[in-house]
Design a protein around this motif. Sequence first.
Motif, PDB file in Angstrom:
ATOM      1  N   GLU A 108      52.401  67.740  58.333  1.00 20.86           N
ATOM      2  CA  GLU A 108      51.930  68.287  59.606  1.00 20.86           C
ATOM      3  C   GLU A 108      53.099  68.987  60.282  1.00 20.86           C
ATOM      4  N   LEU A 109      52.816  70.106  60.955  1.00 23.63           N
ATOM      5  CA  LEU A 109      53.852  70.842  61.667  1.00 23.63           C
ATOM      6  C   LEU A 109      53.232  71.468  62.908  1.00 23.63           C
ATOM      7  N   SER A 110      53.754  71.116  64.081  1.00 28.86           N
ATOM      8  CA  SER A 110      53.218  71.595  65.348  1.00 28.86           C
ATOM      9  C   SER A 110      54.226  72.530  66.012  1.00 28.86           C
ATOM     10  N   ILE A 111      53.826  73.791  66.183  1.00 30.92           N
ATOM     11  CA  ILE A 111      54.690  74.805  66.784  1.00 30.92           C
ATOM     12  C   ILE A 111      53.954  75.424  67.965  1.00 30.92           C
ATOM     13  N   PRO A 112      54.548  75.441  69.158  1.00 29.64           N
ATOM     14  CA  PRO A 112      53.882  76.033  70.320  1.00 29.64           C
ATOM     15  C   PRO A 112      53.555  77.500  70.094  1.00 29.64           C
ATOM     16  N   ALA A 113      52.481  77.951  70.702  1.00 34.49           N
ATOM     17  CA  ALA A 113      52.078  79.356  70.562  1.00 34.49           C
ATOM     18  C   ALA A 113      53.052  80.284  71.260  1.00 34.49           C
ATOM     19  N   ALA A 114      53.736  79.789  72.285  1.00 34.42           N
ATOM     20  CA  ALA A 114      54.695  80.611  73.023  1.00 34.42           C
ATOM     21  C   ALA A 114      55.829  79.715  73.500  1.00 34.42           C
ATOM     22  N   PRO A 115      57.025  80.272  73.666  1.00 40.66           N
ATOM     23  CA  PRO A 115      58.155  79.452  74.126  1.00 40.66           C
ATOM     24  C   PRO A 115      58.027  79.092  75.601  1.00 40.66           C
ATOM     25  N   SER A 116      58.768  78.072  75.986  1.00 41.99           N
ATOM     26  CA  SER A 116      58.840  77.656  77.379  1.00 41.99           C
ATOM     27  C   SER A 116      60.273  77.831  77.864  1.00 41.99           C
ATOM     28  N   LEU A 117      60.489  77.614  79.150  1.00 43.03           N
ATOM     29  CA  LEU A 117      61.820  77.747  79.735  1.00 43.03           C
ATOM     30  C   LEU A 117      62.583  76.432  79.658  1.00 43.03           C
ATOM     31  N   LEU A 118      63.850  76.508  79.268  1.00 37.82           N
ATOM     32  CA  LEU A 118      64.758  75.369  79.338  1.00 37.82           C
ATOM     33  C   LEU A 118      65.967  75.807  80.148  1.00 37.82           C
ATOM     34  N   GLY A 119      66.296  75.026  81.169  1.00 39.17           N
ATOM     35  CA  GLY A 119      67.408  75.394  82.036  1.00 39.17           C
ATOM     36  C   GLY A 119      68.600  74.466  81.884  1.00 39.17           C
ATOM     37  N   THR A 120      69.793  75.039  81.812  1.00 40.09           N
ATOM     38  CA  THR A 120      71.039  74.285  81.914  1.00 40.09           C
ATOM     39  C   THR A 120      71.690  74.683  83.238  1.00 40.09           C
ATOM     40  N   ARG A 121      72.842  74.133  83.529  1.00 40.62           N
ATOM     41  CA  ARG A 121      73.519  74.502  84.777  1.00 40.62           C
ATOM     42  C   ARG A 121      73.871  75.979  84.796  1.00 40.62           C
TER      43      ARG A 121
ATOM     44  N   MET B 287      72.619  78.492  82.348  1.00 41.71           N
ATOM     45  CA  MET B 287      71.742  79.440  81.678  1.00 41.71           C
ATOM     46  C   MET B 287      70.272  79.014  81.732  1.00 41.71           C
ATOM     47  N   TRP B 288      69.387  80.028  81.652  1.00 35.45           N
ATOM     48  CA  TRP B 288      67.996  79.835  81.278  1.00 35.45           C
ATOM     49  C   TRP B 288      67.862  80.222  79.803  1.00 35.45           C
ATOM     50  N   HIS B 289      67.034  79.461  79.063  1.00 42.36           N
ATOM     51  CA  HIS B 289      66.777  79.771  77.653  1.00 42.36           C
ATOM     52  C   HIS B 289      65.283  79.737  77.376  1.00 42.36           C
ATOM     53  N   LEU B 290      64.863  80.530  76.404  1.00 42.21           N
ATOM     54  CA  LEU B 290      63.533  80.361  75.827  1.00 42.21           C
ATOM     55  C   LEU B 290      63.638  79.335  74.709  1.00 42.21           C
ATOM     56  N   GLY B 291      62.792  78.310  74.761  1.00 44.67           N
ATOM     57  CA  GLY B 291      62.845  77.246  73.766  1.00 44.67           C
ATOM     58  C   GLY B 291      61.461  76.850  73.279  1.00 44.67           C
ATOM     59  N   SER B 292      61.396  76.370  72.041  1.00 43.10           N
ATOM     60  CA  SER B 292      60.125  75.921  71.446  1.00 43.10           C
ATOM     61  C   SER B 292      60.324  74.565  70.779  1.00 43.10           C
ATOM     62  N   PRO B 293      59.787  73.486  71.361  1.00 44.90           N
ATOM     63  CA  PRO B 293      59.862  72.182  70.696  1.00 44.90           C
ATOM     64  C   PRO B 293      58.913  72.152  69.495  1.00 44.90           C
ATOM     65  N   ILE B 294      59.457  71.851  68.324  1.00 45.56           N
ATOM     66  CA  ILE B 294      58.675  71.845  67.085  1.00 45.56           C
ATOM     67  C   ILE B 294      58.715  70.445  66.496  1.00 45.56           C
ATOM     68  N   ASP B 295      57.546  69.874  66.242  1.00 44.35           N
ATOM     69  CA  ASP B 295      57.436  68.527  65.694  1.00 44.35           C
ATOM     70  C   ASP B 295      56.753  68.554  64.336  1.00 44.35           C
ATOM     71  N   GLY B 296      57.241  67.715  63.419  1.00 49.35           N
ATOM     72  CA  GLY B 296      56.666  67.658  62.085  1.00 49.35           C
ATOM     73  C   GLY B 296      56.579  66.242  61.567  1.00 49.35           C
ATOM     74  N   LEU B 297      55.696  66.063  60.593  1.00 49.51           N
ATOM     75  CA  LEU B 297      55.559  64.803  59.864  1.00 49.51           C
ATOM     76  C   LEU B 297      55.889  65.101  58.409  1.00 49.51           C
ATOM     77  N   LEU B 298      56.975  64.519  57.912  1.00 50.85           N
ATOM     78  CA  LEU B 298      57.436  64.827  56.570  1.00 50.85           C
ATOM     79  C   LEU B 298      56.460  64.341  55.506  1.00 50.85           C
ATOM     80  N   ALA B 299      56.256  65.155  54.483  1.00 51.86           N
ATOM     81  CA  ALA B 299      55.458  64.726  53.338  1.00 51.86           C
ATOM     82  C   ALA B 299      56.180  63.623  52.580  1.00 51.86           C
TER      83      ALA B 299
END
Length: 392
Positions: free
Chosen positions: A253-266, A268-280
Motif C-alpha cells: 500500500e502507498l498513500s500519496i497526497p493529491a497536492a502538497p501542503s505547507l510546512l513552516g520552519t522559523r 522558510m515555508w516549504h511545499l511538503g507531501s507526507p507519504i505513507d506505505g506498507l511494505l510488502a
Amino acid sequence: MHTRSTTPGSTGEDEFYFMSSHLSLKASGVHVRVRTPARDGISASGAFSREVAEAFARARADGIHNPVLMGAIPFDMDKPSELFIPRRLAFFDRSERLGAAAQRTGASAQVVSARSIPDERDFKAAVGKAIAHFQLGEIRKAVLSRVLEVDFAQPVSAQAIFDSVCAQNPNGYQFQLPVEGCGQLVGVSPELLLRKSGANVRTFPLAGSAKRQSDAEADAAASAQLLDSAKDHYEHSLVIDEIRSVLAPHCAELSIPAAPSLLGTRAMWHLGSPIDGLLADPAMPVLQLACRLHPTPAICGFPTQASRQLIRQIEPFERGVFSGMVGWCNEQGDGEWAVTIRCATVDRQRARLFAGAGIVAASTPDAEWAETEAKLATMLRAFGLAGAEAVA
C-alpha cells in the motif's frame, strides 16, 4: 575493510544526538565506525550491508546489548560513510533536552573572515548554466548549493551551537554527530527521508520554498504565493514522481497526497507531501530502502544520474555530508533518516554552513541566490549571527 573498533582511550566521550518527535537518541563514545561507502547499500549482499552487519555483530560480541548504528551518509555515496555504533546509548524524551537548551546562553563568537563558495556572481552564473542545460537535454531539475566558510577568533563549541539550534528550532530533526576530518556535524533538518517501524514506512519530501517574513500579513502572503506557484508545484511534482517510482515496487500500500501542503520552519515555508506505505516485505531494512531513495530530486535533481553529473561539473566544492542522510537504525531494520540540510560542520575555529536551491526552467538566478541566503539564516542564527550580512 572499512569497519574498525576503537579502544576506550582512542576517542573522547563526546555526547552525540539525533532527535525527532518520533524517537530521540543520546549517545556517547564511539565503539565501532563504519566508513564503507554506501554505493551498493540497496543490496543485502553488498559490501556496505555486510560491513553494517559485521559492526552490529562485533558490538554484540563486545557486550553492547541492542546496538544502534547512527551517523551520516554523504550526498555522494561513493564517498566514505560517517556511521558508528556508540558505546553507550539511550532513547529519551527530547522535550527535556530542548528545555535545557532554552535555558543556556546563546552561542556567539567573533568572526575573523567569511567567504561563500561559490560567491554570488559565480552562483548566479551556475544557475544560468543549469537552465541552459535544461534546453539541451533530459535534465528538468538540478539542485545547486553553496558553502559559507566562517573563521572565528576562538574555537567554537559544537555543543553550544547544538544548544542554539535546539532552542531556536524545537521542531524537525536535530543532530550533533562526529564527521571524520571535519569536526562535528550540527543542524536541524525539516525533511524526513525515511522512517520505518515494522512494515510501516513514511517519507516527507520538501521541494518548493519561500522565505518567512517578520510581518504576519506579509508572511501569510508569502505562504499563499508559494502554495499558488506553478514553478514550485512543478519542482515538487518531480520529487513526488521519483519517490513513487522507488517505493511502489516495495509497498503493498502507498498513500500519496493529491497536492502538497505547507510546512513552516522559523526561516522558510516549504511545499511538503507526507507519504505513507506498507511494505510488502516487512523485513526490508530501513537503510536499504533509504539508499534506494537517496538522493531524491529534492536535493539532487531529475533525472538523478544526469543531474548529479551536472552538479559535479558546476559545483566548485565537495558537498561531503551536506544533502546526504543523517539518522539511525537498529539491527532489526527499523530506524529514521532525515535529509542533511540546515546544517554546518564545526571544526575548532572554522565552521562550514551549507544551503542549496532547486533549479528548474522557470528559475531566475537572483531568486535562487536569495533562497540560499534565506536557508543559511537557520544556522547563522545558531552561531549568533543575525544573517548573511553579519559575515559579509
